[in-house]
Design a protein around this motif. Structure first.
Motif, short mmCIF file in Angstrom:
data_model
loop_
_atom_site.label_atom_id
_atom_site.label_comp_id
_atom_site.label_asym_id
_atom_site.label_seq_id
_atom_site.Cartn_x
_atom_site.Cartn_y
_atom_site.Cartn_z
N ARG A 114 -9.54 50.04 -42.47
CA ARG A 114 -10.39 50.88 -41.62
C ARG A 114 -9.57 51.36 -40.43
O ARG A 114 -8.91 50.55 -39.74
N VAL A 115 -9.61 52.66 -40.18
CA VAL A 115 -8.96 53.27 -39.03
C VAL A 115 -10.05 53.94 -38.21
O VAL A 115 -10.85 54.72 -38.75
N ALA A 116 -10.11 53.64 -36.91
CA ALA A 116 -11.21 54.14 -36.07
C ALA A 116 -10.69 54.98 -34.92
O ALA A 116 -9.62 54.72 -34.37
N LEU A 166 -10.65 46.09 -33.25
CA LEU A 166 -9.23 45.91 -33.55
C LEU A 166 -8.78 44.50 -33.20
O LEU A 166 -8.07 43.84 -33.97
N GLU A 167 -9.22 44.03 -32.06
CA GLU A 167 -8.85 42.68 -31.63
C GLU A 167 -9.43 41.63 -32.57
O GLU A 167 -8.80 40.60 -32.83
N VAL A 171 -10.99 46.33 -37.74
CA VAL A 171 -10.28 47.55 -38.11
C VAL A 171 -8.79 47.28 -38.01
O VAL A 171 -8.34 46.40 -37.27
N GLU A 172 -8.02 48.05 -38.79
CA GLU A 172 -6.56 47.86 -38.81
C GLU A 172 -5.86 48.70 -37.76
O GLU A 172 -4.72 48.40 -37.38
N ALA A 173 -6.52 49.79 -37.30
CA ALA A 173 -5.87 50.65 -36.32
C ALA A 173 -6.92 51.44 -35.55
O ALA A 173 -7.99 51.76 -36.08
#
Length: 696
Positions: A114-116, A166-167, A171-173
Motif C-alpha cells: 500500500r502506498v498512500a 507507515l509507522e 502502508v509501505e510508503a
C-alpha cells in the motif's frame, strides 16, 4: 456515466485500474463486478507484470454500499475480489488517497503493498455501524500491524493518518504527488529489484498475550451492552490463534450475526437518518449560502463562550460581546481554560490552541457586531430581554447578516418581530456544553427565509454539528419531549422510587448518566428556574433546591458528593426528604421494577414525539432519533426513541401508555392520536401506514 473501473497501461508492464464510483467510490455490486473482470483480464495478459489499484475522485473508497446490507448478496463479494488478488500470481499495490475506510481499506489489506498520499486517513469504522469488518479486516490487519494496534483501530473505529500507518507497518510508503504514479514507481522498483511483497495472509499476527488480554478486557468494559465491540475483540483474538481461512470463516459468522441484529439495524438507521435530516422541504437543491467570514456572539456565559469556541474551532474569527466587563473576561478565560484542558489531554496541540485563541476577541460594545455574517444571541432565557437585544441587533448588524437566538424554549417569532428583517431570524439551539455536543436544532420561524434556513444548515456542518431543522413551539423538539420525561421522573420519586434506582435503570438501558445524576451535574437551580418560567411545580426537586441542594456545585443534590469528587453517592437525607414530600402530597408508596421505570421515562417522550410529528414541528420521525442521540446521550445502538418504539410495536406502545395514564391519572399519557391510528393499521412511526399488501 463512466465505467466503474478504468484500465490503462503504465510503464514497466504495470496496469493501473482506477475505481470510479462517485461520490465516494463505495464498493457496490457494479464496481465489484467490473473490478473482478479487470483483475482477471490483467491476470491472463502476459504483458501485465503488476497492477496498481487507484481511485478517481476525492478518496480511495468509503467502503461497502450500506444500502446493500440486508438484501440478497450478489457475487462477486468483496471477499471474492480480495481472494482473487491474493491468488492472481501478480503483485497488486493499492494507491491510497483521501480516505480508505471499511471495505475500501480491506481491499487494500488484500493487496501486496500500500502506498498512500500524505494525510490519507485509513480506518475500519464498522463498529460504529454495529458490525465488524466482514471482508477479512479483522484477520489481515493484525497480521500487518500486530493484534493490539489492530484492536485499537477495529474496536474503536477511528482512522489513522498515512504517516501513523507507515509507522505501524500498515502502508509501505507515503509519497507526494499523484498516488497512482507513486504506486507505479514503488511497484516498478520492487519488480526490478526482485524484492518480495508478502501478502498479509502469509504472515502471522504478532502480539503480546498479556497486553492483548488487557486490551480485550478494556474493550468489553467500554462496550456496555454493545455487541459489535465485543465481536471485534473476539475476531482479533482469533487472528492470533487460527489459520487465515478458519479466522475468515469465524469473522463471516460473527459479521452475519451482527448485521442481522437489532443493534446494527439501529446504527444503520441513524447513519441514513443523519443524511436525511439535511434535506429540508422547500429548499432548492442548488441554493448556495454565502460564506461565513466573521461571527459575533452576544453573552459571555457558559453557552455564549461555548458557541464562540465552536466558531474559533472552525477557523472563523468571532467576537464575544457582553456589557459586563468582568463577565466578559471570565467568559474569555473559560474558553482558554477549556482549550488548555484539551491540550493537556493530548487531543489538541499548543500551536492549534494558540491559533484558535487568536480568533477569539471580546467587546463590551454591542456595535462590535457590525461586520459579522452571523450574530448569535446567547443571553438569559428572558423574552423581554431577548426582544430588546434583537431590536439592537437589527439596528447594528450588517444587511444580510444571519440573526440567530440560542434559546432552548422561547418563541422565535416574537424575537423576529422585534426586527425589521424577520426573514433573517432563526433559532440556533446549541446544547451544553456547546463546544462538545453535536446537535444543533435549527428553529424555523414563520418568516424565516429559505436562504436563512439553508445558511443555518450549512453553518451547522461548518461548525462540526449535526443540524436538524425543527418548527417553532415551546421547547421545540428536544426540550419539549424531555419535559415529559422529567415530569414522570419526579412522579416516580413521589411514588417511592429512589434516584439511584431510576438512574441505574437508565444507565443499564445505555444512557451514560441517569436523569437525576444529569440534574446534579447541570445544577438543580437551573432546572428550577426553567420550571418557574413555565409555571411547573416539581415538589421533590423544588424541596431539594429550597434546602440548598443544588447538585455537584454544592456537594449535595439528588446525591451527595465528597469534597472534590464527582462520584454520586446515595444520600439517606434525600430518601427522607422524598418520603416527607410524598406524605404531604398523600401519594401512596410502592415498589417499581426496571421495566416500569424504563417505560415511564421513555414512553411519554415517544408519545410527545408523535404529537410533534403530527403538528409538523419535526419533519420526520428519524429527525427525532437524530436529535436524541446527539443531544441527550440516547444510546445510538438503540436507534433513537422512535426506532425503539417501532421495535416495541405501536400496539404495545398504545396499550402501555393507556395503562400508565390510568395508573397515574395523568391524561398527558393517553396515547397520541397518531400512535392510535398507526397501531390500528399495523403502521410505524418511521414508516407510516403500510401500503396494501405490506406489513409494518
Amino acid at each position: 456515466m463512466s465505467e466503474p473501473v478504468r484500465m490503462r497501461m503504465a510503464a514497466d508492464g504495470i496496469a493501473v485500474l482506477t475505481l470510479d464510483n462517485p461520490p465516494v467510490n463505495t464498493l457496490a455490486t457494479p464496481l465489484r463486478t467490473a473490478l473482478d473482470a479487470a483483475l482477471r483480464r490483467c491476470g491472463a495478459d502476459p504483458a501485465v507484470r503488476g497492477i496498481v489499484l487507484a481511485s478517481a475522485g476525492r478518496m480511495f473508497s468509503a467502503g461497502a454500499e450500506m444500502r446493500e446490507f440486508g438484501k440478497p448478496r450478489v457475487p462477486p463479494l468483496l471477499r471474492d475480489v480480495i481472494e482473487l488478488i491474493e491468488t492472481l500470481g501478480k503483485p497488486v499495490v493499492a494507491a491510497l488517497h483521501g480516505r480508505a475506510l471499511g471495505g475500501g481499506l480491506e481491499l487494500a489489506l488484500g493487496c501486496h503493498a500500500r502506498v498512500a498520499a500524505p494525510g490519507t486517513l485509513l480506518g475500519l469504522p464498522e463498529v460504529k455501524r454495529g458490525i465488524l469488518p466482514g471482508g477479512g479486516g479483522t484477520q489481515r490487519l493484525p497480521r500487518l500491524v500486530g493484534a493490539e494496534a489492530a484492536l485499537r483501530m477495529i474496536g474503536g473505529g477511528e482512522p489513522v493518518t498515512a504517516e501513523a500507518a507507515l509507522e505501524m507497518g500498515l502502508v509501505e510508503a507515503v509519497a507526494e504527488g499523484d498516488p497512482a504514479d507513486a504506486a507505479c514507481r514503488f511497484l516498478a522498483a520492487a519488480l526490478a529489484e526482485g524484492r518480495p511483497l508478502p501478502l498479509a495472509r502469509d504472515r502471522t499476527a504478532p502480539h503480546d498475550p498479556q497486553a492483548l488480554a488487557a486490551s480485550i478486557a478494556e474493550v468489553r468494559k467500554r462496550a456496555r451492552g454493545q455487541a459489535a465491540p465485543q465481536a471485534c475483540a473476539e475476531a482479533v483474538r482469533l487472528a492470533t490463534e487460527l489459520p487465515l481461512e478458519e479466522g475468515l470463516a469465524r469473522e463471516r459468522a460473527l459479521f452475519q450475526e451482527l448485521v442481522e441484529g437489532e443493534q446494527s439495524r439501529a446504527l444503520r438507521h441513524l447513519f441514513f437518518a443523519e443524511r436525511e435530516a439535511q434535506k429540508v422541504a422547500g429548499l432548492p437543491a442548488d441554493i448556495a449560502p454565502p460564506p461565513v467570514r466573521r461571527a459575533a456572539v452576544i453573552g459571555a456565559g457558559t453557552m455564549g463562550g461555548g458557541i464562540a469556541m465552536c466558531f474559533a474551532n472552525a477557523g472563523i474569527p468571532v467576537t464575544v460581546i457582553d456589557m459586563d466587563a468582568a463577565a466578559l473576561q471570565r467568559g474569555l478565560d473559560r474558553c482558554a481554560q477549556n482549550w488548555q484542558r484539551t491540550v493537556q489531554g493530548g487531543r489538541l496541540d499548543q500551536a492549534e490552541m494558540d491559533r484558535r485563541r487568536a480568533l477569539l476577541s471580546g467587546s463590551t460594545d454591542l456595535a462590535a457586531l457590525a461586520g459579522a455574517d452571523v450574530v448569535v444571541e446567547a443571553v438569559f432565557e428572558d423574552m423581554a430581554l431577548k426582544q430588546r437585544i434583537f431590536a439592537e441587533i437589527d439596528r447594528l448588524a450588517d444587511t444580510g447578516a444571519l440573526l440567530a437566538s440560542n434559546t432552548s424554549t422561547l418563541d422565535i417569532d416574537r424575537m423576529a418581530a422585534a426586527t425589521a428583517r424577520p426573514g433573517d431570524v432563526l433559532g440556533l439551539h446549541f446544547f451544553s456544553p456547546a463546544n462538545v455536543m453535536k446537535l444543533l436544532e435549527i428553529v424555523r420561524g414563520k418568516a424565516t427565509s429559505g436562504m436563512s434556513l439553508a445558511r443555518g444548515v450549512a453553518l451547522g456542518g461548518l461548525l462540526g454539528k449535526v443540524p436538524v431543522v425543527v418548527g417553532n413551539c415551546d421547547g421545540f423538539v428536544a426540550n419539549r419531549m424531555t419535559g415529559r420525561r422529567g415530569a414522570q421522573a419526579e412522579r416516580l420519586l413521589q411514588e417511592g422510587a429512589l434516584p439511584q434506582q431510576v438512574d441505574a435503570t437508565m444507565t443499564e438501558f445505555g444512557y451514560p448518566m441517569g436523569p437525576f445524576a444529569v440534574g446534579d451535574l447541570a445544577g438543580l437551580d437551573i432546572g428550577a428556574a426553567a420550571r418557574r418560567r413555565r409555571g411547573a411545580v416539581f415538589p421533590v426537586a423544588d424541596a431539594l433546591v429550597a434546602a440548598g441542594r443544588l447538585g455537584q456545585k454544592t456537594g449535595r443534590g439528588y446525591y451527595r458528593y465528597a469534597e472534590g469528587s464527582r462520584k454520586a453517592e446515595p444520600d439517606p437525607e434525600v430518601a427522607a426528604l422524598i418520603a416527607h414530600v410524598a406524605a404531604e402530597l398523600g401519594v401512596p408508596q410502592r415498589s417499581h421494577d426496571a421495566t416500569e421505570i424504563r417505560e415511564r421515562l421513555i414512553l411519554p417522550m415517544v408519545n410527545e414525539g408523535a404529537r410533534v410529528l403530527e403538528e409538523g414541528i419535526a419533519a420526520r420521525a428519524s429527525d427525532i432519533d437524530v436529535i436524541f442521540v446527539h443531544a441527550f446521550g440516547w444510546p445510538a445502538w438503540r436507534g433513537g426513541p422512535m426506532f425503539w418504539a417501532d421495535g416495541l410495536g405501536l400496539a404495545t406502545v398504545r396499550d402501555r401508555l393507556a395503562h400508565y395514564a390510568a395508573l397515574t391519572g395523568d391524561e398527558t399519557l393517553q396515547p397520541a392520536p397518531l400512535i392510535q391510528r398507526l397501531a390500528a393499521v399495523g403502521g410505524s412511526l418511521l414508516g407510516g401506514v403500510p401500503r396494501a399488501g405490506e406489513t409494518a
